[in-house]
Design an enzyme around this catalytic site. Structure first.
Site, PDB file in Angstrom:
ATOM      1  N   ARG A 128       0.759  -1.135  -0.069  1.00  0.00           N
ATOM      2  CA  ARG A 128      -0.043   0.140  -0.052  1.00  0.00           C
ATOM      3  C   ARG A 128       0.972   1.240   0.003  1.00  0.00           C
ATOM      4  NH1 ARG A 128      -2.622   0.375   5.082  1.00  0.00           N
ATOM      5  NH2 ARG A 128      -1.326   1.951   5.417  1.00  0.00           N
ATOM      6  N   GLU A 147       4.789   7.046   2.456  1.00  0.00           N
ATOM      7  CA  GLU A 147       5.815   5.735   2.458  1.00  0.00           C
ATOM      8  C   GLU A 147       5.081   4.552   1.576  1.00  0.00           C
ATOM      9  OE1 GLU A 147       5.545   3.045   5.774  1.00  0.00           O
ATOM     10  OE2 GLU A 147       3.586   3.798   6.407  1.00  0.00           O
ATOM     11  N   ASN A 149       3.973   0.654   2.224  1.00  0.00           N
ATOM     12  CA  ASN A 149       4.096  -0.583   3.103  1.00  0.00           C
ATOM     13  C   ASN A 149       4.058  -1.793   2.276  1.00  0.00           C
ATOM     14  OD1 ASN A 149       3.612   0.757   5.826  1.00  0.00           O
ATOM     15  ND2 ASN A 149       2.044   1.609   4.740  1.00  0.00           N
ATOM     16  N   SER A 154      -2.596  -2.917   6.004  1.00  0.00           N
ATOM     17  CA  SER A 154      -3.931  -3.420   6.773  1.00  0.00           C
ATOM     18  C   SER A 154      -4.898  -2.486   6.104  1.00  0.00           C
ATOM     19  CB  SER A 154      -3.862  -3.365   7.981  1.00  0.00           C
ATOM     20  OG  SER A 154      -3.584  -2.139   8.539  1.00  0.00           O
ATOM     21  N   LYS A 309      11.953   2.755   4.990  1.00  0.00           N
ATOM     22  CA  LYS A 309      12.098   4.110   4.862  1.00  0.00           C
ATOM     23  C   LYS A 309      13.421   4.599   4.414  1.00  0.00           C
ATOM     24  CE  LYS A 309       8.237   4.919   7.802  1.00  0.00           C
ATOM     25  NZ  LYS A 309       7.822   3.392   8.261  1.00  0.00           N
ATOM     26  N   LYS A 368      12.305  10.142  11.071  1.00  0.00           N
ATOM     27  CA  LYS A 368      11.887   8.715  10.787  1.00  0.00           C
ATOM     28  C   LYS A 368      12.806   7.708  11.223  1.00  0.00           C
ATOM     29  CE  LYS A 368       7.982   9.610   7.571  1.00  0.00           C
ATOM     30  NZ  LYS A 368       7.435   9.061   6.494  1.00  0.00           N
ATOM     31  N   GLU A 372       7.606   0.550  11.825  1.00  0.00           N
ATOM     32  CA  GLU A 372       6.248   0.457  11.086  1.00  0.00           C
ATOM     33  C   GLU A 372       5.054   0.713  12.237  1.00  0.00           C
ATOM     34  OE1 GLU A 372       5.433   0.814   8.082  1.00  0.00           O
ATOM     35  OE2 GLU A 372       7.989   0.557   7.256  1.00  0.00           O
ATOM     36  N   GLY A 373       3.805   1.059  11.699  1.00  0.00           N
ATOM     37  CA  GLY A 373       2.875   0.746  12.622  1.00  0.00           C
ATOM     38  C   GLY A 373       2.305   2.154  13.253  1.00  0.00           C
ATOM     39  N   ARG A 457      -7.816   7.608   5.402  1.00  0.00           N
ATOM     40  CA  ARG A 457      -7.742   7.681   6.670  1.00  0.00           C
ATOM     41  C   ARG A 457      -7.717   8.787   6.847  1.00  0.00           C
ATOM     42  NH1 ARG A 457      -2.442   4.323   8.039  1.00  0.00           N
ATOM     43  NH2 ARG A 457      -2.005   5.435   5.904  1.00  0.00           N
TER      44      ARG A 457
HETATM   45  P1  ADP Z   1       4.313   4.160   9.490  1.00  0.00           P
HETATM   46  O1  ADP Z   1       5.076   3.059   8.938  1.00  0.00           O
HETATM   47  O2  ADP Z   1       4.563   3.908  11.060  1.00  0.00           O
HETATM   48  O3  ADP Z   1       2.846   4.300   9.132  1.00  0.00           O
HETATM   49  P2  ADP Z   1       4.657   6.675   8.185  1.00  0.00           P
HETATM   50  O4  ADP Z   1       5.884   7.128   7.356  1.00  0.00           O
HETATM   51  O5  ADP Z   1       3.318   6.281   7.399  1.00  0.00           O
HETATM   52  O6  ADP Z   1       5.130   5.545   9.445  1.00  0.00           O
HETATM   53  O7  ADP Z   1       4.144   7.982   9.479  1.00  0.00           O
HETATM   54  C1  ADP Z   1       3.020   7.732  10.238  1.00  0.00           C
HETATM   55  C2  ADP Z   1       2.281   8.886   9.954  1.00  0.00           C
HETATM   56  O8  ADP Z   1       3.099  10.342  10.414  1.00  0.00           O
HETATM   57  C3  ADP Z   1       1.541   8.951   8.694  1.00  0.00           C
HETATM   58  O9  ADP Z   1       0.383   8.267   8.538  1.00  0.00           O
HETATM   59  C4  ADP Z   1       1.310  10.719   8.632  1.00  0.00           C
HETATM   60  O10 ADP Z   1       0.141  10.928   9.599  1.00  0.00           O
HETATM   61  C5  ADP Z   1       2.471  11.086   9.481  1.00  0.00           C
HETATM   62  N1  ADP Z   1       3.684  11.490   8.644  1.00  0.00           N
HETATM   63  C6  ADP Z   1       4.763  10.543   8.128  1.00  0.00           C
HETATM   64  N2  ADP Z   1       5.335  11.069   7.086  1.00  0.00           N
HETATM   65  C7  ADP Z   1       4.974  12.550   7.135  1.00  0.00           C
HETATM   66  C8  ADP Z   1       5.374  13.718   6.447  1.00  0.00           C
HETATM   67  N3  ADP Z   1       6.537  13.711   5.591  1.00  0.00           N
HETATM   68  N4  ADP Z   1       4.590  14.744   6.439  1.00  0.00           N
HETATM   69  C9  ADP Z   1       3.333  14.811   7.142  1.00  0.00           C
HETATM   70  N5  ADP Z   1       2.977  13.793   8.000  1.00  0.00           N
HETATM   71  C10 ADP Z   1       3.765  12.658   7.963  1.00  0.00           C
HETATM   72 MG    MG Z   2       4.469   1.849   7.387  1.00  0.00          MG
HETATM   73 MG    MG Z   3       2.182   4.773   7.521  1.00  0.00          MG
END
Ligand code: ADP
Ligand code: MG
Ligand code: MG
Length: 481
Positions: A128, A147, A149, A154, A309, A368, A372-373, A457
């Site tokens: 995803r 990102e 996944n 899920s 990442k 970051k 994940e999660g 979401r």
């Molecule tokens: P995970 O693998 O834990 O889901 P993400 O990279 O998706 O990691 O980051 C988790 C959440 O943080 C995202 O769902 C989003 O709400 C916020 N986020 C992550 N990266 C960004 C970004 N570059 N700009 C704004 N919000 C972000």
């Molecule tokens: Mg993720």
């Molecule tokens: Mg995410």
């Protein structure tokens, strides 16, 4: 009438909203958009609606289609990365020196690479790709990838049932024009199509698809939708944990995987994406056993690593996408258009510059780790304390820095068990589900490569991080504008 979001006067019609609240929650339960509770995650007797928005959220049609059209190319990219040991080795070389979890995954990868007849005849990817819409100063919006996944992505199950909830709410609210703009969506069917294709190619009728699951099964219904699609196709499914594989798993002389006496054609990981999932050394041994087997792994260890990442950050370097698509300038342009700024924290001058940049304007970035999660990222002033304290230490290479995407907030109500209803300013994240299958005997090209649906979401703008399972975001549907 011009197509827009739900008008403000509707959102502020208290009588209407009060009347819709209970109806909406009942409708979610009646459509099976449900989860078990935090307190009783393994008890099917205590079930509640999964958190969701009262109304669908506006999303520009062109950007939705941009994400949709990019998906098959992201599928190919992930697949090609997974077949590029030199790239993975190079991209992750600094990370694995300091990040123990990634190092352990990488170790499994190396071991599998060294197997005498490395058996990967069938590759199945279910991923995803997530995006937010960045709003520039002049108000234009652009699609920016957060990102990809590649493991345990899920909510494809539950979100297959959410369009009908919003359609019903909008009918009762007499918003018939908006109602027509809710898209059909069925990722559960598409994910199951990928799993069934892989199962067929494996070619043994008695062999099962094994969902590798956590011991806490709060989100089990999300899995069940995919599982049921497989049973409808007469494909047997079992659900097992790492512990079951430790106790009853084995390989025969042809590296076929058996768990509890049953041959496994496909291992579908809905677990194993974070360190806490590996409760003991035996869990790691079980992961290695499955990776060494000739069962189809979704994802295999190299595809899992391709979703880190750090890899995402390396892909954003000039010239790197071109290495994966040497003759396809259109593809590289299409993918790169969705990238936002990503910066290395490796030791050396480039990493130093990243640190200085982040410390000077922490609100512009997200820091970051390789996790994940949800709930793992670092924002704002905390970036200064975390990066400041490891400025000259190798520890910093466990992280990457990314531009913070600034979406335009929209008003909506978030429905979640136990929380009072109030109008919130919300931010949305769009996910596109990709499914692909490649069969090594049939050449380099894929036998299936599709975008199989989407996920929207939405969270309150007070929260920097996201995630439905993390308790921040809720399920939603795009209202195309
Ligand atoms: P995970 O693998 O834990 O889901 P993400 O990279 O998706 O990691 O980051 C988790 C959440 O943080 C995202 O769902 C989003 O709400 C916020 N986020 C992550 N990266 C960004 C970004 N570059 N700009 C704004 N919000 C972000
Ligand atoms: Mg993720
Ligand atoms: Mg995410």
């Amino acid at each position: 009438m011009s197509a827009g979001g739900i008008p403000e006067d509707v959102l502020r019609d208290d009588n209407l909203i009060k009347g819709l609240e209970e109806l909406a929650k009942d409708t979610a339960v009646m459509h099976g958009v449900v989860m078990r509770t935090k307190d009783s995650p393994n008890c099917p007797e205590v079930v509640s609606y999964a958190p969701f928005t009262l109304f669908p959220s506006p999303l520009p049609k062109t950007l939705f289609h941009q994400a949709l059209e990019a998906q098959t190319h992201f599928n190919r990219l992930i697949d090609r990365i997974s077949q590029s040991p030199h790239f993975l080795e190079e991209a992750l070389s600094s990370t694995i020196k300091v990040d123990d979890f990634t190092a352990r995954l990488f170790n499994i990868y190396r071991q599998v690479q060294q197997e005498p007849q490395h058996p990967v005849p069938i590759v199945l990817g279910l991923n995803r790709s997530d995006y937010m819409l960045d709003q520039s100063l002049d108000g234009t919006m652009s699609l920016k990838q957060i990102e990809i996944n590649t493991i345990a992505a899920s909510f494809g199950g539950l979100t297959s049932r959410t369009p009908d909830i919003h359609r019903h709410i909008l009918k009762v609210a007499n918003r018939l024009e908006e109602r027509q703009r809710i898209l059909d969506n069925n990722p559960a069917a598409g994910l199951a199509k990928g799993l069934s294709k892989a199962w067929e190619l494996y070619g043994s009728e008695r062999a099962v698809v094994m969902f590798l699951v956590e011991d806490e099964q709060r989100n089990i219904y999300d899995h069940r939708y995919v599982e049921n699609e497989l049973w409808l196709r007469d494909i047997p499914v079992i659900r097992r944990q790492f512990e079951d594989v430790c106790r009853t798993g084995s390989l025969d002389q042809n590296k076929r995987l058996f768990v509890g006496g049953q041959e496994v054609a496909v291992v579908y990981y809905r677990n194993g994406y974070m360190p806490q999932n590996y409760k003991s050394e035996q869990s790691w041994e079980a992961r290695l056993l499955m990776e060494r087997s000739c069962a189809v792994k979704c994802p295999d260890i190299s595809t899992h690593l391709a979703g880190t990442k750090k890899v995402q950050q390396e892909l954003a370097r000039p010239g790197v996408l071109e290495r994966f698509f040497p003759d396809e300038p259109e593809t590289t342009a299409r993918l790169r258009a969705t990238f936002t700024g990503l910066y290395t924290l490796d030791m050396g001058e480039e990493g130093e510059r990243t640190v200085d940049m982040a410390l000077a304007a922490p609100d512009r970035y997200v820091l970051k780790p390789q996790r994940e999660g949800g709930g793992n990222n670092i924002y704002g002033q905390e970036i200064c304390s975390v990066l400041g304290s490891m400025r000259d230490s190798m520890e910093r290479t466990a992280y990457i820095l990314m531009d913070k995407v600034q979406p335009r907030p929209a008003s909506n109500y978030l429905l979640r068990p136990g929380a009072p209803l109030r109008l919130s300013l919300c931010l949305s994240e769009l996910g596109m589900f990709g499914a692909y299958v490649r069969c090594v005997q049939k050449g380099r090209e894929m036998v299936m490569n599709e975008c199989v649906g989407h996920l929207l979401r939405t969270k309150s703008s007070e929260h920097a991080d996201g995630g439905v399972a993390a308790g921040v975001a809720v399920l939603d549907n795009p209202l195309l504008i």
